[in-house]
Scaffold this motif. Structure first.
Motif, PDB file in Angstrom:
ATOM      1  N   SER A   1      -5.577   2.475 -31.741  1.00  0.00           N
ATOM      2  CA  SER A   1      -5.396   1.077 -32.143  1.00  0.00           C
ATOM      3  C   SER A   1      -6.709   0.437 -32.576  1.00  0.00           C
ATOM      4  O   SER A   1      -6.764  -0.305 -33.560  1.00  0.00           O
ATOM      5  CB  SER A   1      -4.776   0.278 -30.997  1.00  0.00           C
ATOM      6  OG  SER A   1      -3.493   0.765 -30.678  1.00  0.00           O
ATOM      7  N   LYS A   2      -7.778   0.703 -31.840  1.00  0.00           N
ATOM      8  CA  LYS A   2      -9.078   0.143 -32.208  1.00  0.00           C
ATOM      9  C   LYS A   2      -9.562   0.699 -33.538  1.00  0.00           C
ATOM     10  O   LYS A   2     -10.361   0.069 -34.233  1.00  0.00           O
ATOM     11  CB  LYS A   2     -10.098   0.429 -31.109  1.00  0.00           C
ATOM     12  CG  LYS A   2      -9.879  -0.388 -29.845  1.00  0.00           C
ATOM     13  CD  LYS A   2     -10.977  -0.131 -28.830  1.00  0.00           C
ATOM     14  CE  LYS A   2     -10.775  -0.965 -27.569  1.00  0.00           C
ATOM     15  NZ  LYS A   2     -11.829  -0.709 -26.560  1.00  0.00           N
ATOM     16  N   THR A   3      -9.068   1.885 -33.898  1.00  0.00           N
ATOM     17  CA  THR A   3      -9.462   2.496 -35.162  1.00  0.00           C
ATOM     18  C   THR A   3      -8.759   1.860 -36.345  1.00  0.00           C
ATOM     19  O   THR A   3      -9.381   1.629 -37.392  1.00  0.00           O
ATOM     20  CB  THR A   3      -9.174   4.007 -35.146  1.00  0.00           C
ATOM     21  OG1 THR A   3      -9.938   4.628 -34.111  1.00  0.00           O
ATOM     22  CG2 THR A   3      -9.514   4.660 -36.485  1.00  0.00           C
TER      23      THR A   3
ATOM     24  N   ILE B   1      -6.458  -1.143 -36.419  1.00  0.00           N
ATOM     25  CA  ILE B   1      -6.064  -2.551 -36.532  1.00  0.00           C
ATOM     26  C   ILE B   1      -7.029  -3.349 -37.408  1.00  0.00           C
ATOM     27  O   ILE B   1      -6.608  -4.040 -38.344  1.00  0.00           O
ATOM     28  CB  ILE B   1      -5.928  -3.204 -35.138  1.00  0.00           C
ATOM     29  CG1 ILE B   1      -4.692  -2.650 -34.431  1.00  0.00           C
ATOM     30  CG2 ILE B   1      -5.811  -4.722 -35.280  1.00  0.00           C
ATOM     31  CD1 ILE B   1      -4.495  -3.192 -33.030  1.00  0.00           C
ATOM     32  N   GLY B   2      -8.326  -3.270 -37.134  1.00  0.00           N
ATOM     33  CA  GLY B   2      -9.295  -4.025 -37.928  1.00  0.00           C
ATOM     34  C   GLY B   2      -9.249  -3.694 -39.411  1.00  0.00           C
ATOM     35  O   GLY B   2      -9.114  -4.596 -40.262  1.00  0.00           O
TER      36      GLY B   2
ATOM     37  N   ILE C   1      -7.554  -4.937 -27.036  1.00  0.00           N
ATOM     38  CA  ILE C   1      -7.679  -4.230 -28.311  1.00  0.00           C
ATOM     39  C   ILE C   1      -7.750  -5.222 -29.468  1.00  0.00           C
ATOM     40  O   ILE C   1      -8.579  -5.098 -30.377  1.00  0.00           O
ATOM     41  CB  ILE C   1      -6.487  -3.258 -28.498  1.00  0.00           C
ATOM     42  CG1 ILE C   1      -6.607  -2.085 -27.517  1.00  0.00           C
ATOM     43  CG2 ILE C   1      -6.420  -2.758 -29.940  1.00  0.00           C
ATOM     44  CD1 ILE C   1      -5.363  -1.253 -27.404  1.00  0.00           C
TER      45      ILE C   1
ATOM     46  N   SER D   1     -10.802  -6.174 -32.098  1.00  0.00           N
ATOM     47  CA  SER D   1     -10.549  -6.021 -33.530  1.00  0.00           C
ATOM     48  C   SER D   1     -10.757  -7.315 -34.302  1.00  0.00           C
ATOM     49  O   SER D   1     -10.518  -7.353 -35.513  1.00  0.00           O
ATOM     50  CB  SER D   1      -9.110  -5.527 -33.758  1.00  0.00           C
ATOM     51  OG  SER D   1      -8.896  -4.281 -33.114  1.00  0.00           O
TER      52      SER D   1
ATOM     53  N   TYR E   1      -6.708 -13.899 -36.161  1.00  0.00           N
ATOM     54  CA  TYR E   1      -7.837 -13.092 -36.614  1.00  0.00           C
ATOM     55  C   TYR E   1      -8.956 -14.005 -37.083  1.00  0.00           C
ATOM     56  O   TYR E   1      -8.756 -14.898 -37.901  1.00  0.00           O
ATOM     57  CB  TYR E   1      -7.404 -12.169 -37.747  1.00  0.00           C
ATOM     58  CG  TYR E   1      -8.520 -11.254 -38.236  1.00  0.00           C
ATOM     59  CD1 TYR E   1      -8.994 -10.221 -37.432  1.00  0.00           C
ATOM     60  CD2 TYR E   1      -9.077 -11.437 -39.491  1.00  0.00           C
ATOM     61  CE1 TYR E   1     -10.015  -9.385 -37.870  1.00  0.00           C
ATOM     62  CE2 TYR E   1     -10.094 -10.605 -39.938  1.00  0.00           C
ATOM     63  CZ  TYR E   1     -10.555  -9.581 -39.122  1.00  0.00           C
ATOM     64  OH  TYR E   1     -11.568  -8.762 -39.562  1.00  0.00           O
TER      65      TYR E   1
END
Length: 227
Positions: free
Chosen positions: A159-161, A163-164, A193, A197, A223
């Motif tokens: 997810s950290k990979t 989402i951003g 997470i 992000s 965001y």
């Protein structure tokens, strides 16, 4: 843009013009042969040699590659795996738009309603080495982020990979000013997470998930990219 480059290079330049330079339209000048290749690969709809952003969006599939992870549309032969994810109660209780239990036909309708058509209101697959492990998408009206992972894919940093980069790509592609997210308070890992992000908590509310017996507290997030 002219036909001095092969069609594949022209497509890359067109994508870059819309994603990086925020163009509203691109003027195309190409030979008949190059046009044929472009139209066959992307089915661009061009008026007076101008390709608009909306036409480009409709014609350009969503594909975001991040190492071993890929975000793309789920193909028909992969629907069974997607349905299995939707039938997982642990996933359903963290969503506000998914019934549980849900049968195969209802799950398939949920998937088809969120098919990618070139504008927000879609749910894509998250693939690890071509294996469906989760899903991510953006709602059509509120531009709310919706994502989830299957049990075996959790705790691996996926997810950290994705989402951003997904959020940044989507904001550039559709010129979105704000993307929101929501997390139930009994899911602190997801809040962490999202915070990592680029999301910040803006408030809280009480929300009823169709997969829960009672309403629950819900963190509202937005965001906020770093300057």
């Amino acid at each position: 843009m002219s036909d001095q480059l092969p069609a594949s290079s022209l497509i890359n330049l067109i994508d870059d013009a819309f994603l990086t330079h925020s163009c509203d339209a691109v003027r195309l000048v190409a030979s008949d042969a190059t046009w044929a290749t472009l139209l066959a690969s992307r089915r661009y709809s061009v008026t007076a040699d101008r390709l608009s952003r909306s036409s480009w969006n409709r014609s350009t599939p969503f594909r975001l590659c991040l190492g071993d992870l890929t975000i793309r549309s789920v193909e028909n032969h992969e629907f069974a795996d997607f349905i299995a994810l939707l039938q997982d109660q642990a996933i359903a209780r963290m969503l506000v738009n998914l019934d549980h239990p849900i049968d195969d036909n209802a799950a398939l309708r949920w998937i088809q309603k969120r098919k990618f058509t070139g504008r927000p209101g879609f749910q894509l697959g998250v693939f690890h080495l071509d294996q469906l492990v989760g899903s991510i998408g953006i709602s059509s009206i509120s531009h709310a982020l919706v994502y989830f992972l299957g049990h075996e894919a959790r705790g691996k940093g996926y997810s950290k990979t994705f989402i951003g980069p997904f959020v940044k790509h989507s904001m550039a592609r559709w010129c979105i000013c704000r993307i929101f997210a929501g997390v139930f308070c009994d899911n602190p890992a997801s809040r962490h997470i999202l915070s990592a992000s680029g999301f910040v908590v803006t408030g809280a509310s009480i929300i009823q998930s169709p997969a829960r017996s009672h309403p629950a507290k819900f963190w509202e997030m937005m965001y906020q990219p770093a300057d």
